[in-house]
Scaffold this active site. Structure first.
Site, mmCIF file in Angstrom:
data_model
loop_
_atom_site.group_PDB
_atom_site.id
_atom_site.type_symbol
_atom_site.label_atom_id
_atom_site.label_comp_id
_atom_site.label_asym_id
_atom_site.label_seq_id
_atom_site.Cartn_x
_atom_site.Cartn_y
_atom_site.Cartn_z
ATOM 1 N N HIS A 25 155.072 -25.355 59.853
ATOM 2 C CA HIS A 25 155.268 -26.268 61.199
ATOM 3 C C HIS A 25 155.953 -25.103 62.132
ATOM 4 C CE1 HIS A 25 159.494 -26.410 60.793
ATOM 5 N NE2 HIS A 25 159.644 -27.084 59.677
ATOM 6 N N HIS A 28 158.547 -22.620 61.357
ATOM 7 C CA HIS A 28 158.228 -21.279 60.762
ATOM 8 C C HIS A 28 157.631 -20.232 61.459
ATOM 9 C CE1 HIS A 28 158.132 -24.791 57.876
ATOM 10 N NE2 HIS A 28 159.232 -23.985 57.240
ATOM 11 N N CYS A 133 170.344 -29.906 44.643
ATOM 12 C CA CYS A 133 169.407 -30.524 45.413
ATOM 13 C C CYS A 133 168.100 -29.637 45.764
ATOM 14 C CB CYS A 133 169.902 -30.564 47.007
ATOM 15 S SG CYS A 133 168.477 -30.872 48.414
ATOM 16 N N CYS A 136 167.185 -27.968 48.953
ATOM 17 C CA CYS A 136 167.832 -26.691 49.330
ATOM 18 C C CYS A 136 167.543 -25.847 48.384
ATOM 19 C CB CYS A 136 169.505 -26.967 49.582
ATOM 20 S SG CYS A 136 170.053 -28.276 50.624
ATOM 21 N N CYS A 150 171.929 -35.361 49.905
ATOM 22 C CA CYS A 150 171.976 -34.239 50.815
ATOM 23 C C CYS A 150 171.786 -34.625 52.416
ATOM 24 C CB CYS A 150 170.804 -33.555 50.394
ATOM 25 S SG CYS A 150 170.592 -31.692 51.394
ATOM 26 N N HIS A 153 168.181 -33.421 53.316
ATOM 27 C CA HIS A 153 167.007 -33.607 52.652
ATOM 28 C C HIS A 153 167.031 -35.177 52.723
ATOM 29 C CE1 HIS A 153 166.903 -29.413 52.258
ATOM 30 N NE2 HIS A 153 165.548 -29.718 52.678
ATOM 31 N N LYS A 301 165.690 -33.942 64.585
ATOM 32 C CA LYS A 301 165.641 -32.814 63.828
ATOM 33 C C LYS A 301 164.014 -32.720 63.077
ATOM 34 C CE LYS A 301 167.709 -30.908 59.644
ATOM 35 N NZ LYS A 301 168.649 -30.829 58.776
ATOM 36 N N LYS A 304 159.884 -30.580 57.163
ATOM 37 C CA LYS A 304 158.613 -30.827 56.230
ATOM 38 C C LYS A 304 159.093 -32.320 55.543
ATOM 39 C CE LYS A 304 158.133 -26.683 54.707
ATOM 40 N NZ LYS A 304 157.696 -25.286 54.246
HETATM 41 N N1 MSP Z 1 162.119 -19.890 50.938
HETATM 42 C C1 MSP Z 1 163.386 -20.124 51.709
HETATM 43 C C2 MSP Z 1 163.821 -18.664 52.181
HETATM 44 C C3 MSP Z 1 163.734 -17.574 51.287
HETATM 45 S S1 MSP Z 1 164.272 -16.131 52.158
HETATM 46 C C4 MSP Z 1 164.470 -15.012 50.863
HETATM 47 C C5 MSP Z 1 163.366 -20.883 52.788
HETATM 48 N N2 MSP Z 1 162.123 -21.533 53.139
HETATM 49 S S2 MSP Z 1 161.535 -22.518 54.064
HETATM 50 O O1 MSP Z 1 160.374 -22.638 54.137
HETATM 51 O O2 MSP Z 1 162.411 -23.533 54.047
HETATM 52 O O3 MSP Z 1 161.920 -21.798 55.599
HETATM 53 C C6 MSP Z 1 162.913 -21.708 56.349
HETATM 54 C C7 MSP Z 1 162.910 -21.014 57.648
HETATM 55 O O4 MSP Z 1 161.973 -21.531 58.473
HETATM 56 C C8 MSP Z 1 164.365 -20.938 58.420
HETATM 57 O O5 MSP Z 1 165.313 -20.055 57.836
HETATM 58 C C9 MSP Z 1 163.716 -20.833 59.804
HETATM 59 O O6 MSP Z 1 163.534 -19.354 59.864
HETATM 60 C C10 MSP Z 1 162.346 -21.329 59.997
HETATM 61 N N3 MSP Z 1 162.642 -22.892 60.303
HETATM 62 C C11 MSP Z 1 162.396 -23.936 59.454
HETATM 63 N N4 MSP Z 1 162.602 -25.121 60.477
HETATM 64 C C12 MSP Z 1 163.051 -24.543 61.906
HETATM 65 C C13 MSP Z 1 163.493 -25.410 62.801
HETATM 66 N N5 MSP Z 1 163.637 -26.585 62.992
HETATM 67 N N6 MSP Z 1 163.750 -24.601 63.787
HETATM 68 C C14 MSP Z 1 163.657 -23.199 63.950
HETATM 69 N N7 MSP Z 1 163.466 -22.378 62.564
HETATM 70 C C15 MSP Z 1 162.993 -23.075 61.479
HETATM 71 O O7 MSP Z 1 164.314 -21.618 53.207
#
Ligand code: MSP
Length: 489
Positions: A25, A28, A133, A136, A150, A153, A301, A304
């Site tokens: 999304h 990311h 969870c 997380c 949580c 989530h 907020k 996914k």
């Molecule tokens: N797989 C773990 C990270 C492991 S790193 C060794 C993870 N993955 S995730 O798919 O959940 O991606 C999280 C990351 O996506 C966040 O740290 C951030 O960089 C980005 N974001 C996800 N949602 C976001 C927002 N709503 N706003 C800004 N960045 C966001 O956690």
């Protein structure tokens, strides 16, 4: 005699590796765009850059998503990893490697790392009981929950009781706190430091790093049937991505990382667990962990698992990649939380890009050609590039962009007040028009160069249309006669 070229300085930047239970999304893409801007900038500054991103594939969420779709886990995850890679590439993101945690090189690196920490005496067996969870991928305590769920989530965590291996992280608590004190730049922005220090002092301790009877994960080398905990595995991507255990030259060239760019939600793992793991493995710590803020979509907020995620590919149907890259970095002060809305995107597109910047390029090109046959004077202007690049190196993207837009505002105002179209009616007006348009020319060139890392495609097109060497002498034509009258982003 042998001459050695001095080696370029290196710069290693990473993003989190993303879970593959669903498509990317905009959140990311946001993190990865910011990392890409920094990577491009350091390449421009002649650093030897390594930019790493990728996917975190041993999370239970991925297996669950495959089951829901009645697909084989490996097949689903392979397909999703390809989707992630393609989506990120389609945003013009210039990562040097896309690491997948299911790759054999990564598994090898995890085994090597585990054995090092074990040899050090920092892995021991213990019993674990807790609330897990899956969103997380973390054990939570009763205190973390709201209405037994949580808060991130909105799901009840699972009760888990098993015999696990533990990593003796507590042994590194004091060293870690001392490191943070001695290296105030380690946790950025500085505003996040207190929170992390408080966490390390009061909540950070030994952590269970294996899971019993999971079919999905990297097997623990000396415990058949158990797998490595997904975070202990995932963090090691920052090493495996640059050849840890496989390509020692590359690894020693790029490690330690210059910056791990992450979202603030995963700060604990990066500012506490990860450095403790590295201390245990006798490896140097990254120079910086930069945790940016989260954005909401229309005030809500985004996530996914919450079902309101905007598909970045939908935005691309309406706007170019450069427009999106500009918007997210200009609209949200990097490091802080912000809001993303399609309405604001449209507004900024129309005002900042089409109007302030695009019209300026078109106006300039038209006037230079009509009034001067492309010949403008070589004059001095106030450059913004160095200051803006310095701000970007500090992740102050919106401030840097503001500086550039101040110059556009100046240039538009200058044209309006000097009125080249009226000067053109005067018999002695040519020299003045050359000077006025010369100033606009050099301002535009400086700004487009500054914007190269943020808006690579459109900036290059602006620069091509300004083809600099042809205006060094006033007598030579500035442009090949081509149609640049309507500049589109
Ligand atoms: N797989 C773990 C990270 C492991 S790193 C060794 C993870 N993955 S995730 O798919 O959940 O991606 C999280 C990351 O996506 C966040 O740290 C951030 O960089 C980005 N974001 C996800 N949602 C976001 C927002 N709503 N706003 C800004 N960045 C966001 O956690």
């Amino acid at each position: 005699m042998k001459f050695c070229m001095p080696k370029k300085p290196k710069f290693y930047i990473t993003t989190p590796i993303y879970y593959v239970n669903d498509k990317p999304h905009i959140g990311h893409v946001y993190t990865t765009i910011a990392a890409d801007v920094i990577a491009r900038l350091y390449r421009e500054l002649k650093y030897d850059v390594f930019f790493l991103t990728g996917t975190d594939e041993y999370s239970l969420k991925g297996v669950k998503a495959a089951k829901e779709r009645k697909m084989d886990a490996k097949k689903y995850i392979d397909e999703m990893a390809a989707t992630w890679r393609e989506t990120l590439l389609s945003f013009n993101l210039t990562f040097d490697r896309f690491i997948r945690t299911t790759s054999p090189e990564h598994r090898k690196a995890v085994e090597l790392f585990y054995n090092r920490v074990k040899t050090k005496g920092d892995i021991y067996e213990g019993a674990y009981e807790g609330l897990y969870c899956e969103g997380c991928e973390e054990f939570l305590t009763e205190k973390d929950l709201i209405d037994e769920k949580c808060p991130d989530h909105l799901k009840k965590p699972k009760k888990i009781k098993e015999k696990n291996l533990f990593f003796r992280a507590s042994r590194y608590r004091d060293a870690l706190l001392a490191h943070i004190q001695q290296h105030p730049e380690f946790i950025a922005p500085l505003s996040r430091q207190n929170e992390m220090v408080n966490y390390i002092q009061n909540h950070f301790g030994d952590i269970s790093i294996t899971r019993q009877n999971y079919e999905w994960g990297i097997p623990v080398p000396d415990r058949p049937g158990d797998v490595i905990y997904v975070w202990f595995d995932a963090l090691i991507n920052y090493l495996s991505g640059i050849g840890f255990g496989v390509d020692e030259d590359k690894f020693t060239r790029f490690w330690p990382a210059d910056v791990h760019l992450i979202g603030k939600g995963i700060s604990k793992f990066h500012c506490a667990l990860w450095p403790a793991m590295l201390l245990a493995a006798d490896l140097p710590l990254p120079k910086q962990v930069y945790a940016h803020g989260y954005f909401t979509v229309d005030g809500k907020k985004v996530g996914k698992s919450l079902g309101n995620a905007i598909d970045p590919l939908d935005i691309k149907k309406e706007y170019s990649v450069d427009v999106f890259r500009y918007f997210v970095l200009r609209e949200i002060t990097f490091g802080q939380d912000g809001d993303f809305s399609l309405k604001r995107l449209k507004e900024r597109y129309e005002s900042d890009l089409a109007n302030d910047y695009g019209n300026l390029v078109s106006r300039f090109c038209m006037m230079a050609e009509t009034f001067l046959d492309g010949r403008v004077a070589s004059v001095k202007t106030e450059p913004v590039k160095d200051r803006a690049q310095k701000l970007m190196q500090e992740f102050k993207f919106s401030e840097a962009l503001e500086l550039v837009w101040e110059r556009f505002a100046w240039a538009n105002g200058y044209i309006d007040s000097e009125k080249p179209w009226e000067l053109a009616k005067r018999a002695d007006g040519r020299e003045k028009i050359q000077e006025v348009l010369g100033k606009i020319f050099f301002t535009l060139k400086d700004c487009a160069e500054t914007l190269l890392s943020v808006m690579p495609d459109s900036s290059q097109r602006v620069l091509d249309s300004l083809s600099q060497e042809k205006i060094q002498k006033v007598e030579e034509p500035l442009f090949p006669k081509k149609d640049e009258k309507n500049f589109n982003f």
